[in-house]
Design a protein around this motif. Structure first.
Motif, PDB file in Angstrom:
ATOM      1  N   PHE A 112      -4.836   7.335  -1.986  1.00 50.65           N
ATOM      2  CA  PHE A 112      -5.062   6.045  -1.331  1.00 50.65           C
ATOM      3  C   PHE A 112      -6.373   6.090  -0.551  1.00 50.65           C
ATOM      4  O   PHE A 112      -6.446   6.708   0.511  1.00 50.65           O
ATOM      5  CB  PHE A 112      -3.876   5.734  -0.406  1.00 50.65           C
ATOM      6  CG  PHE A 112      -3.957   4.405   0.281  1.00 50.65           C
ATOM      7  CD1 PHE A 112      -4.248   3.240  -0.419  1.00 50.65           C
ATOM      8  CD2 PHE A 112      -3.709   4.302   1.654  1.00 50.65           C
ATOM      9  CE1 PHE A 112      -4.305   1.999   0.221  1.00 50.65           C
ATOM     10  CE2 PHE A 112      -3.755   3.081   2.297  1.00 50.65           C
ATOM     11  CZ  PHE A 112      -4.055   1.926   1.583  1.00 50.65           C
TER      12      PHE A 112
ATOM     13  N   ASP B 260       0.841  -1.198   0.000  1.00 51.67           N
ATOM     14  CA  ASP B 260       0.000   0.000   0.000  1.00 51.67           C
ATOM     15  C   ASP B 260       0.876   1.249   0.000  1.00 51.67           C
ATOM     16  O   ASP B 260       2.014   1.213   0.466  1.00 51.67           O
ATOM     17  CB  ASP B 260      -0.857   0.044   1.279  1.00 51.67           C
ATOM     18  CG  ASP B 260      -1.949  -1.014   1.301  1.00 51.67           C
ATOM     19  OD1 ASP B 260      -2.376  -1.458   0.216  1.00 51.67           O
ATOM     20  OD2 ASP B 260      -2.377  -1.388   2.421  1.00 51.67           O
TER      21      ASP B 260
ATOM     22  N   ARG C 222      -9.122  -6.981   2.611  1.00 53.75           N
ATOM     23  CA  ARG C 222      -8.814  -6.175   3.797  1.00 53.75           C
ATOM     24  C   ARG C 222      -9.726  -6.537   4.968  1.00 53.75           C
ATOM     25  O   ARG C 222      -9.875  -5.783   5.923  1.00 53.75           O
ATOM     26  CB  ARG C 222      -8.926  -4.683   3.475  1.00 53.75           C
ATOM     27  CG  ARG C 222      -7.957  -4.223   2.391  1.00 53.75           C
ATOM     28  CD  ARG C 222      -7.948  -2.715   2.263  1.00 53.75           C
ATOM     29  NE  ARG C 222      -7.223  -2.278   1.085  1.00 53.75           N
ATOM     30  CZ  ARG C 222      -5.897  -2.120   1.017  1.00 53.75           C
ATOM     31  NH1 ARG C 222      -5.162  -2.334   2.085  1.00 53.75           N
ATOM     32  NH2 ARG C 222      -5.316  -1.731  -0.093  1.00 53.75           N
TER      33      ARG C 222
ATOM     34  N   ARG D 113       0.779  -4.355   3.592  1.00 48.00           N
ATOM     35  CA  ARG D 113      -0.575  -3.801   3.764  1.00 48.00           C
ATOM     36  C   ARG D 113      -0.756  -3.189   5.140  1.00 48.00           C
ATOM     37  O   ARG D 113      -0.277  -3.719   6.135  1.00 48.00           O
ATOM     38  CB  ARG D 113      -1.628  -4.915   3.598  1.00 48.00           C
ATOM     39  CG  ARG D 113      -1.550  -5.676   2.290  1.00 48.00           C
ATOM     40  CD  ARG D 113      -1.982  -4.833   1.121  1.00 48.00           C
ATOM     41  NE  ARG D 113      -1.753  -5.515  -0.152  1.00 48.00           N
ATOM     42  CZ  ARG D 113      -1.680  -4.912  -1.325  1.00 48.00           C
ATOM     43  NH1 ARG D 113      -1.828  -3.596  -1.411  1.00 48.00           N
ATOM     44  NH2 ARG D 113      -1.475  -5.603  -2.421  1.00 48.00           N
ATOM     45  N   TRP D 114      -1.486  -2.089   5.183  1.00 47.34           N
ATOM     46  CA  TRP D 114      -2.022  -1.581   6.453  1.00 47.34           C
ATOM     47  C   TRP D 114      -3.138  -2.522   6.870  1.00 47.34           C
ATOM     48  O   TRP D 114      -3.929  -2.940   6.018  1.00 47.34           O
ATOM     49  CB  TRP D 114      -2.587  -0.176   6.279  1.00 47.34           C
ATOM     50  CG  TRP D 114      -1.562   0.834   5.882  1.00 47.34           C
ATOM     51  CD1 TRP D 114      -1.354   1.317   4.630  1.00 47.34           C
ATOM     52  CD2 TRP D 114      -0.616   1.482   6.729  1.00 47.34           C
ATOM     53  NE1 TRP D 114      -0.328   2.224   4.637  1.00 47.34           N
ATOM     54  CE2 TRP D 114       0.141   2.341   5.915  1.00 47.34           C
ATOM     55  CE3 TRP D 114      -0.327   1.414   8.097  1.00 47.34           C
ATOM     56  CZ2 TRP D 114       1.170   3.141   6.427  1.00 47.34           C
ATOM     57  CZ3 TRP D 114       0.688   2.204   8.599  1.00 47.34           C
ATOM     58  CH2 TRP D 114       1.426   3.058   7.778  1.00 47.34           C
TER      59      TRP D 114
ATOM     60  N   PRO E   4      -8.640   3.201   0.454  1.00 46.74           N
ATOM     61  CA  PRO E   4      -9.029   1.785   0.486  1.00 46.74           C
ATOM     62  C   PRO E   4     -10.394   1.562   1.123  1.00 46.74           C
ATOM     63  O   PRO E   4     -10.875   2.387   1.899  1.00 46.74           O
ATOM     64  CB  PRO E   4      -7.935   1.151   1.345  1.00 46.74           C
ATOM     65  CG  PRO E   4      -7.448   2.254   2.208  1.00 46.74           C
ATOM     66  CD  PRO E   4      -7.569   3.510   1.408  1.00 46.74           C
TER      67      PRO E   4
END
Ligand code: RP5
Ligand code: MG
Ligand code: MG
Length: 259
Positions: free
Chosen positions: A63, A55, A76, A109-110, A65
């Motif tokens: 960004f 990300d 996610r 990834r967060w 998401p």
């Protein structure tokens, strides 16, 4: 309830860095325990920036998401719960609690980073349940040959692909193991106590057992490849230390086969 341990290790710096975590005592892991001065270092490895599998920064205007959802080709959704967000940084918050490190570390990834772990097992000639283990290149620990679910990939594909890459050195002889892959049993889905986890990025996995009852693996050349530097069969009763939560997954394997 479960508290993570391996992602609170303060004896060594975070993998591939000189950054040490803030020491988080057991009773302050949960976010609802007051810790007004908690200010862990913020660290994301340079290698992560700009990668197709990673990300952008949270602050990046482009960004946007879909958190807690399947976001296009990226899952996610957390198996643990609907995760929440740090009110200051707007970053997702590790559902298990504090890790002593903010940012993403080595994770792309967060929030949840989804993996899959194939446990390929058999009964040895002398009657012991054993499984295929690999040694990880990143920290030399022995582990199940698992890996990240690629964008748009189905977990059943990840399980076979990672085993083929890490335990068959990429030898695509798909048909020889067709029967094995068709008979997998799910052992676990959820959080992994991975040493790379942070307050804002963490590993989750789906663990499947593929048990070779018919000696199919006798005709397959098992060989470490990709992120793996060595391979061997490990007996489930060997008590050998394993990477992340993998010992727990092997306990589940043991129970599944003792019924
Ligand atoms: C662990 O990391 C998972 O259980 C899986 O085995 C592994 C995936 O990461 P890589 O092997 O791709 O580094 O948390
Ligand atoms: Mg891999
Ligand atoms: Mg791997």
């Amino acid at each position: 309830s479960f508290v993570h341990q391996k992602c609170r290790n303060v004896d060594v710096p975070y993998l591939g860095s000189q950054v040490y975590r803030t020491s988080v005592p057991d009773d302050l892991v949960k976010w609802n325990r007051d810790w007004a001065d908690y200010a862990p270092p913020n660290y994301t490895d340079k290698k992560v920036h700009g990668q197709p599998w990673a990300d952008p920064e949270i602050s990046d205007q482009k960004f946007n998401p879909n958190w807690n959802a399947v976001d296009g080709k990226i899952n996610r959704v957390s198996f643990v719960c609907q995760y929440t967000f740090d009110p200051k940084t707007l970053c997702p918050i590790n559902p298990i609690g504090r890790t002593g490190l903010a940012g993403r570390g080595l994770l792309g990834r967060w929030g949840p980073n989804h993996a899959a772990d194939p446990i390929v097992s058999r009964i040895s000639d002398d009657g012991h349940l054993e499984f295929v283990a690999i040694q990880r290149r990143d920290n030399n620990e022995w582990a199940i040959p698992g890996g990240m679910v690629d964008a748009g990939e189905h977990v059943s594909q990840t399980l076979q692909r990672e085993f083929t890459e890490e335990a068959m050195n990429g030898n695509i002889d798909k048909d020889s193991l067709k029967e094995l892959w068709s008979d997998g049993k799910e052992l676990y889905r959820g959080y992994v106590d991975d040493p790379r986890n942070t307050d804002n990025a963490w590993m989750e996995t789906v663990v499947f057992n593929f048990h070779d009852s018919n000696g199919l693996l006798k005709n397959v050349d098992l060989q470490a490849g990709d992120d793996a530097t060595a391979l061997r069969w490990i007996r489930v009763d060997s008590k050998e230390p394993l990477y992340a939560s993998h010992s727990y997954f092997i306990d589940l394997l043991k129970s599944a086969h003792s019924k």
